[in-house]
Every structure is written in C-alpha cells, then in structure tokens.
Motif scaffolding. Structure first.
Motif, short mmCIF file in Angstrom:
data_model
loop_
_atom_site.label_atom_id
_atom_site.label_comp_id
_atom_site.label_asym_id
_atom_site.label_seq_id
_atom_site.Cartn_x
_atom_site.Cartn_y
_atom_site.Cartn_z
N ASP A 65 -1.45 8.15 -1.01
CA ASP A 65 -0.45 9.14 -0.61
C ASP A 65 0.72 9.12 -1.60
O ASP A 65 1.22 8.05 -1.97
N ALA A 66 1.18 10.28 -2.01
CA ALA A 66 2.21 10.37 -3.05
C ALA A 66 3.51 9.71 -2.62
O ALA A 66 4.16 9.01 -3.42
N ALA A 67 3.91 9.91 -1.36
CA ALA A 67 5.18 9.33 -0.89
C ALA A 67 5.10 7.81 -0.84
O ALA A 67 6.04 7.11 -1.21
N VAL A 68 3.96 7.27 -0.39
CA VAL A 68 3.79 5.82 -0.34
C VAL A 68 3.78 5.24 -1.76
O VAL A 68 4.45 4.24 -2.04
N ALA A 69 3.03 5.87 -2.65
CA ALA A 69 2.96 5.39 -4.03
C ALA A 69 4.35 5.37 -4.68
O ALA A 69 4.70 4.43 -5.40
N GLU A 70 5.14 6.37 -4.38
CA GLU A 70 6.48 6.45 -4.98
C GLU A 70 7.36 5.28 -4.55
O GLU A 70 8.01 4.64 -5.39
N VAL A 71 7.37 4.97 -3.25
CA VAL A 71 8.25 3.87 -2.81
C VAL A 71 7.71 2.52 -3.27
O VAL A 71 8.48 1.60 -3.54
N LEU A 72 6.40 2.39 -3.39
CA LEU A 72 5.84 1.14 -3.90
C LEU A 72 6.29 0.87 -5.32
O LEU A 72 6.69 -0.26 -5.66
N VAL A 73 6.24 1.89 -6.16
CA VAL A 73 6.63 1.72 -7.56
C VAL A 73 8.14 1.56 -7.70
O VAL A 73 8.62 0.71 -8.46
N GLN A 74 8.91 2.35 -6.94
CA GLN A 74 10.37 2.24 -7.03
C GLN A 74 10.85 0.84 -6.66
O GLN A 74 11.81 0.33 -7.24
N GLY A 75 10.19 0.22 -5.70
CA GLY A 75 10.59 -1.11 -5.27
C GLY A 75 9.90 -2.24 -6.00
O GLY A 75 10.14 -3.41 -5.68
N GLN A 76 9.03 -1.90 -7.00
CA GLN A 76 8.29 -2.94 -7.72
C GLN A 76 7.62 -3.88 -6.71
O GLN A 76 7.67 -5.12 -6.83
N VAL A 77 7.01 -3.29 -5.69
CA VAL A 77 6.45 -4.06 -4.57
C VAL A 77 5.24 -4.88 -5.01
O VAL A 77 4.41 -4.42 -5.80
N ALA A 78 5.16 -6.10 -4.49
CA ALA A 78 3.96 -6.92 -4.68
C ALA A 78 3.09 -6.74 -3.43
O ALA A 78 3.57 -6.89 -2.30
N LEU A 79 1.81 -6.43 -3.64
CA LEU A 79 0.89 -6.18 -2.53
C LEU A 79 -0.26 -7.18 -2.56
O LEU A 79 -0.74 -7.56 -3.64
N ALA A 80 -0.72 -7.57 -1.39
CA ALA A 80 -1.92 -8.39 -1.25
C ALA A 80 -2.59 -8.02 0.06
O ALA A 80 -1.96 -7.48 0.97
N VAL A 81 -3.89 -8.31 0.16
CA VAL A 81 -4.65 -7.99 1.37
C VAL A 81 -5.42 -9.23 1.83
O VAL A 81 -6.09 -9.89 1.03
N VAL A 82 -5.29 -9.52 3.12
CA VAL A 82 -6.04 -10.60 3.77
C VAL A 82 -6.94 -9.99 4.84
O VAL A 82 -6.56 -9.04 5.52
N GLN A 83 -8.14 -10.53 4.97
CA GLN A 83 -8.99 -10.23 6.13
C GLN A 83 -9.04 -11.47 7.01
O GLN A 83 -9.11 -12.58 6.51
N TRP A 84 -9.02 -11.25 8.32
CA TRP A 84 -8.96 -12.40 9.23
C TRP A 84 -9.81 -12.14 10.47
O TRP A 84 -10.07 -11.02 10.85
N SER A 85 -10.22 -13.26 11.06
CA SER A 85 -11.05 -13.19 12.26
C SER A 85 -10.76 -14.40 13.14
O SER A 85 -9.65 -14.56 13.62
N GLY A 86 -11.76 -15.29 13.31
CA GLY A 86 -11.61 -16.42 14.21
C GLY A 86 -11.00 -17.64 13.55
O GLY A 86 -10.42 -17.58 12.46
N VAL A 87 -11.13 -18.78 14.19
CA VAL A 87 -10.58 -20.05 13.70
C VAL A 87 -11.19 -20.39 12.34
O VAL A 87 -12.42 -20.41 12.19
N GLY A 88 -10.35 -20.61 11.35
CA GLY A 88 -10.82 -20.95 10.01
C GLY A 88 -11.41 -19.79 9.25
O GLY A 88 -11.97 -19.97 8.16
N ALA A 89 -11.27 -18.58 9.76
CA ALA A 89 -11.88 -17.40 9.13
C ALA A 89 -10.77 -16.46 8.64
O ALA A 89 -10.43 -15.47 9.29
#
Length: 216
Positions: free
Chosen positions: A50-74
């Motif tokens: 999305d253009a609006a999301v991309a704009e604020v991400l770049v303006q703020g020099q945002v660091a992004l990461a993604v985690v997937q999670w489930s049960g204990v130890g997962a």
C-alpha cells in the motif's frame, strides 16, 4: 568542499536514526488452516504494498521483522530485521512476506511465549527509538500460560504491544477482550478483524496507526 557536501547528501537518508522497530508476530497455531494462513501472509504483503504504508515506513526508516508463533517452544524469526530505507526495501519485504512458508502447524496457542520470543528480538536493533510488537491471533492462550509475565517484562523494557484480534463473524468479541485484558501494554491498542477475510484491511489500518507518530 562541494564533493564532501555531495557525499553527505547522498548518505543522509540511510544515516537517519531509526524511528521504530516493528515486529509482526503472526499466529500459525492449529486453529489456523492453510487457507487462513494464506490470507494472513497475503494480507501482510498487500499492506506493505500500500502506498500510504510504504511512505510512512520509509519516512521513519522503520526496521521490520516477522515472527511466526504457535505452541510451547514453537516460535521462529522467519524474516529477520530489515531497514525500510527506500520503496525498493518495502517492496522486497512485501514479496518475501507473500512467499513465506508456514513454520508450524497443528499446535497449541502459547501467546506468552510468542510475546517473550518477540521481545528478545529487539536486541538486534538497539538504535531504534520505539519498539513495537504487532501480534495477531484468533484464540486465547491455551498453552504455556506465561502471558502475564511476558507482558509485564515487555512493558518494563519499554516495548509496546498492539494486537489484531481475529474474531468470528458476529457481535461478540471474546478474543479482543483477551488481548485487551491480558496481552497489550498500557500504551497499546487492539484492532478487530471480523474473520480472516478482514485481516488485510485490519493490518493496513493497524500499521498506519502504529506508525502515525513517526510522521505526526
């Protein structure tokens, strides 16, 4: 002198301080089927495109990461930290999100362990002024039972926890109530997605709300 000035101008965008480190924690527990998983990753990718999301991400020099999670130890860091320094960086993150394989399946919902794992990842981005965990889920904690301690530790460390509660269609909101009472920090908020089909809208609005302070 002109050469030095030109060099400084070229380097200045990348040299700006990181405003926000934003970690997106995606529920892949047993209650999420293959189609629902696809809706989550496609929704995340669409939000980043999305253009609006991309704009604020770049303006703020945002660091992004993604985690997937489930049960204990997962829990798994499926997309390590990446700085959003340009539109190309955001587009690359979106493409990688769209192609993400599922890390876990057919497991319980250990929300507290997900929060603790996510909080530990911020050690890799110590220069970012704000640290936010953006957790999404469709059920309350039914394994591990550490969410209270995890939220308290995150709050003490200055980490904000926001949430997307994926509710069934209808008027009741038990998942939202769980996240509001037990998961988000004092400065956090809960966004409701009415079914996983509503997830793309919810995550777009959530990202814009989370990052509003960067440009506002």
């Amino acid at each position: 002198m002109l050469r030095i000035l030109a060099l400084c101008l070229c380097l200045s965008p990348a040299a700006r301080a990181c405003e926000t480190a934003l970690l997106l924690a995606i529920d892949v527990s047993g209650s999420i089927d293959a189609g629902e998983y696809a809706l989550q990753v496609q929704g995340l990718a669409a939000a980043l495109e999305d253009a609006a999301v991309a704009e604020v991400l770049v303006q703020g020099q945002v660091a992004l990461a993604v985690v997937q999670w489930s049960g204990v130890g997962a829990q798994a860091l499926v997309l390590p930290w990446r700085r959003m320094l340009s539109g190309g960086d955001v587009a690359g993150m979106a493409a990688d999100a769209r192609a993400l394989p599922r890390a876990f399946a057919a497991s319980d919902t250990a929300v507290g362990e997900a929060v603790s794992f996510a909080a530990a990842q911020f050690a890799a981005v110590p220069d970012c002024a704000r640290r936010i965990i953006d957790i999404s889920g469709d059920g309350p904690e039914n394994a591990g039972f550490t969410v209270g301690r995890a939220r308290q530790a995150a709050q003490a460390a200055g980490i904000t926890i926001n949430a997307i509660a994926i509710e069934d269609m209808g008027l009741s909101a038990p998942i939202s109530a769980f996240y509001r009472r037990h998961v988000i920090t004092r400065d956090g908020f809960v966004m409701i997605a009415r079914g996983l089909g509503d997830y793309p809208r919810a995550i777009r609005e959530k990202l814009l709300r989370e990052l509003a302070k960067v440009t506002g």
